[in-house]
Design a protein around this motif. Structure first.
Motif, PDB file in Angstrom:
ATOM      1  N   ILE A 122       0.855  -1.183   0.000  1.00  0.00           N
ATOM      2  CA  ILE A 122       0.000   0.000   0.000  1.00  0.00           C
ATOM      3  C   ILE A 122       0.895   1.238   0.000  1.00  0.00           C
ATOM      4  CG2 ILE A 122      -1.741   1.307   1.286  1.00  0.00           C
ATOM      5  CD1 ILE A 122      -2.818  -1.286   2.375  1.00  0.00           C
ATOM      6  N   GLY A 123       0.648   2.127  -0.931  1.00  0.00           N
ATOM      7  CA  GLY A 123       1.431   3.356  -1.012  1.00  0.00           C
ATOM      8  C   GLY A 123       0.593   4.563  -0.651  1.00  0.00           C
ATOM      9  N   ASN A 124       1.295   5.689  -0.396  1.00  0.00           N
ATOM     10  CA  ASN A 124       0.616   6.989  -0.262  1.00  0.00           C
ATOM     11  C   ASN A 124      -0.487   6.997   0.799  1.00  0.00           C
ATOM     12  OD1 ASN A 124      -1.058   9.201  -2.711  1.00  0.00           O
ATOM     13  ND2 ASN A 124       0.354   9.694  -1.072  1.00  0.00           N
ATOM     14  N   VAL A 125      -0.207   6.345   1.954  1.00  0.00           N
ATOM     15  CA  VAL A 125      -1.150   6.383   3.083  1.00  0.00           C
ATOM     16  C   VAL A 125      -1.274   7.830   3.551  1.00  0.00           C
ATOM     17  CG1 VAL A 125      -1.568   5.529   5.424  1.00  0.00           C
ATOM     18  CG2 VAL A 125      -0.365   4.067   3.766  1.00  0.00           C
ATOM     19  N   HIS A 126      -0.135   8.487   3.605  1.00  0.00           N
ATOM     20  CA  HIS A 126      -0.106   9.917   3.898  1.00  0.00           C
ATOM     21  C   HIS A 126      -0.002  10.682   2.581  1.00  0.00           C
ATOM     22  CE1 HIS A 126       1.385   8.556   8.033  1.00  0.00           C
ATOM     23  NE2 HIS A 126       0.124   8.923   8.124  1.00  0.00           N
ATOM     24  N   GLY A 127      -0.922  11.618   2.399  1.00  0.00           N
ATOM     25  CA  GLY A 127      -1.029  12.305   1.118  1.00  0.00           C
ATOM     26  C   GLY A 127       0.249  12.983   0.668  1.00  0.00           C
ATOM     27  N   VAL A 131       6.195   9.079  -2.698  1.00  0.00           N
ATOM     28  CA  VAL A 131       7.222   8.238  -3.332  1.00  0.00           C
ATOM     29  C   VAL A 131       6.693   6.811  -3.524  1.00  0.00           C
ATOM     30  CG1 VAL A 131       9.508   7.217  -3.001  1.00  0.00           C
ATOM     31  CG2 VAL A 131       9.149   9.624  -2.508  1.00  0.00           C
ATOM     32  N   GLY A 132       5.951   6.311  -2.527  1.00  0.00           N
ATOM     33  CA  GLY A 132       5.451   4.940  -2.577  1.00  0.00           C
ATOM     34  C   GLY A 132       4.618   4.651  -3.818  1.00  0.00           C
TER      35      GLY A 132
END
Ligand SMILES: [Zn+2]
Length: 498
Positions: A122-127, A131-132
């Protein structure tokens, strides 16, 4: 930056609210965590330095060179068209602003349940940590481009189901901020074992709900979420019972340290960290947080999740992305393949019918149960290599079985065949006994005479017959189990606890 603007920023740099560790995993300051609780001086300096850099970049659009949300959706659709034979795209929900949360699944049989471990990224959990999402699209394309010629790509496609959610927080990304559109930090929005901030499902954010429902549908063996702002592989527990900052191990501490080290040691320089020994950290030892995704995954979804900080800079210029990708590529691939290349894997069967049993597997001394799947009764138990493990398979209505194993660096195939608590043979014996107890009426005197005079002989005959029946049934069950194993591609060498 001139001296005047530097002086203007000085109060900000010295403000206590900034004297916290890097904000990647945490960020929303915990009021009970003292700002000076054991943090190394260089952390403050680094945070202050980063602020200066961020201020100077303010006029530059950080998103330049990054995919927008619609670019990302298009890239995912293009990918599943180009690599349609090994992928599919599906949606797990929508963000607050209605942006679809798209997932790519990569497998030789995408969308089909198989007796294989599943892994998710899972990427971009924090807006504001984008980079993820970029790395995850590079990862998908790399696997597609190198399948089947590269052994790692081949292993991942053929033996694992890989699910990729590049952006969990597309609204936060377009708003260039950490939280979602409701300003909620999604990595604080999950139910917590100690201090649940919001345990009402109705109040939970749509992005969080989507993840929770996703884990009800798919049985993931392991996963990782990608963050930015530091360089470390973080593992549970994330929170402590008393809110103090201290090492707080979960039952699978050894396993998690092993997994986190797979990531850090495969990385370009993560394991050389001066801040974190070996490039890994227990979440609570770094700084405790509550309502985090990784603890919830382990407790409620049986999924071993890491929180990966993959770049010191949260939002680096886009021209640095190829280098960051190269630094993380092997780690990302090795972590996925570890769910097939390490640990114990097998199936649980009934000795009576040969059918798969959705039982559980436990390891003596580790208070965490791993469940087998309903369709194939396959289980995938991640474990660090060790001299001795006592492995037990259980299923309601069946006798548990235990075996002692030595686990090497590679994977181990271990199947269990469980006997019912009361077998059919035993039922028959009981019914014969019941019958004999009620015979002896006046009309059955001859039978009664025969019965009484040859009771011992009959009894021995019945025992022998029951024994032969049990043997035949077991043989049939084993044959059916072996057939089943071969059909599922179980491999030639499988230990069986029968
Ligand atoms: Zn983060």
């Amino acid at each position: 930056m001139n001296l005047v603007s530097l002086l203007r920023l000085l109060p900000l740099i010295l403000s206590p609210s900034l004297l916290y560790p890097v904000e990647s995993r945490g960020g929303e300051k915990d009021p009970l965590l003292h700002p000076l609780s054991g943090l190394a001086h260089h952390t403050y300096v680094r945070t202050g330095k980063r602020l200066l850099e961020e201020q100077s970049q303010k006029r530059v659009d950080l998103a330049k060179g990054y995919m927008s949300n619609s670019d990302l959706e298009k890239a995912m659709k293009d990918f599943t068209q180009r690599c349609g034979n090994i992928s599919r795209m599906y949606r797990i929900g929508k963000s607050v602003k209605g942006v679809p949360l798209w997932v790519i699944e990569i497998s030789d049989n995408p969308g089909k349940e198989e007796a294989e471990p599943a892994f998710k990224y899972i990427g971009n959990v924090h807006g504001d940590e984008p980079v993820g999402r970029e790395l995850l699209m590079r990862l998908a394309n790399w696997i597609c481009d190198n399948y089947p010629k590269d052994p790692l790509a081949e292993l991942i496609v053929d033996k694992v189901h890989l699910h990729i959610l590049p952006s969990m927080n597309p609204d936060g990304f377009s708003l260039r901020k950490r939280g979602n559109a409701n300003d909620i930090d999604l990595n604080r929005d999950f139910p917590d074992q100690f201090f649940s901030v919001n345990n009402e499902m109705g109040r939970r954010q749509p992005e969080t709900r989507a993840i929770m429902n996703w884990l009800r549908d798919i049985r993931f063996t392991a996963s990782a979420s990608l963050h930015g702002g530091a360089l470390v592989a973080n593992y549970p527990w994330d929170g402590t019972e008393d809110r103090r900052r201290s090492y707080f191990p979960c039952p699978d501490d050894e396993t998690f340290r092993f997994m986190a080290s797979i990531y850090s040691r495969s990385h370009h320089n993560m394991s050389l960290s001066k801040e974190f020994e070996g490039g890994i950290t227990n979440g609570a030892a770094w700084y405790p947080i509550y309502g985090a995704m990784q603890d919830w995954n382990y407790i409620h979804a049986d999924c071993f999740e890491l929180t990966l900080e993959v770049s010191d800079n949260k939002w680096p210029p886009a021209n640095e992305l190829p280098t960051i990708w190269e630094h993380n590529r092997k780690s990302m691939l090795n972590l996925i393949s570890s769910v097939a290349k390490t640990g114990i894997h097998g199936k649980i069967f009934s000795s009576e019918t040969g059918r798969p049993l959705p039982g559980s597997v436990m390891i003596k001394g580790i208070n965490h149960t791993v469940k087998a799947g309903r369709a194939f009764a396959d289980y995938h138990r991640l474990l660090a290599p060790a001299e001795k493990y006592e492995v037990m398979a259980t299923m309601t209505g069946y006798k548990s079985k235990t075996t002692i194993i030595r686990l090497e660096a590679g994977p181990m195939a271990l199947d269990f065949i469980l006997d019912p608590e009361v077998s059919n043979g035993e039922h028959r014996l009981e019914s014969v006994c019941d019958c004999s107890c009620t015979t002896g009426g006046s009309g059955l005197e001859v039978m009664g005479f025969l019965w009484n005079s040859h009771l011992e002989v009959y009894f021995v005959l019945v025992i022998v017959l029951a024994f032969v029946c049990i043997l035949l049934l077991r043989k049939r069950a084993r044959l059916s189990f072996l057939r089943h194993s071969r059909q599922q591609g179980g491999g030639p060498k499988r230990a069986v606890v029968a």
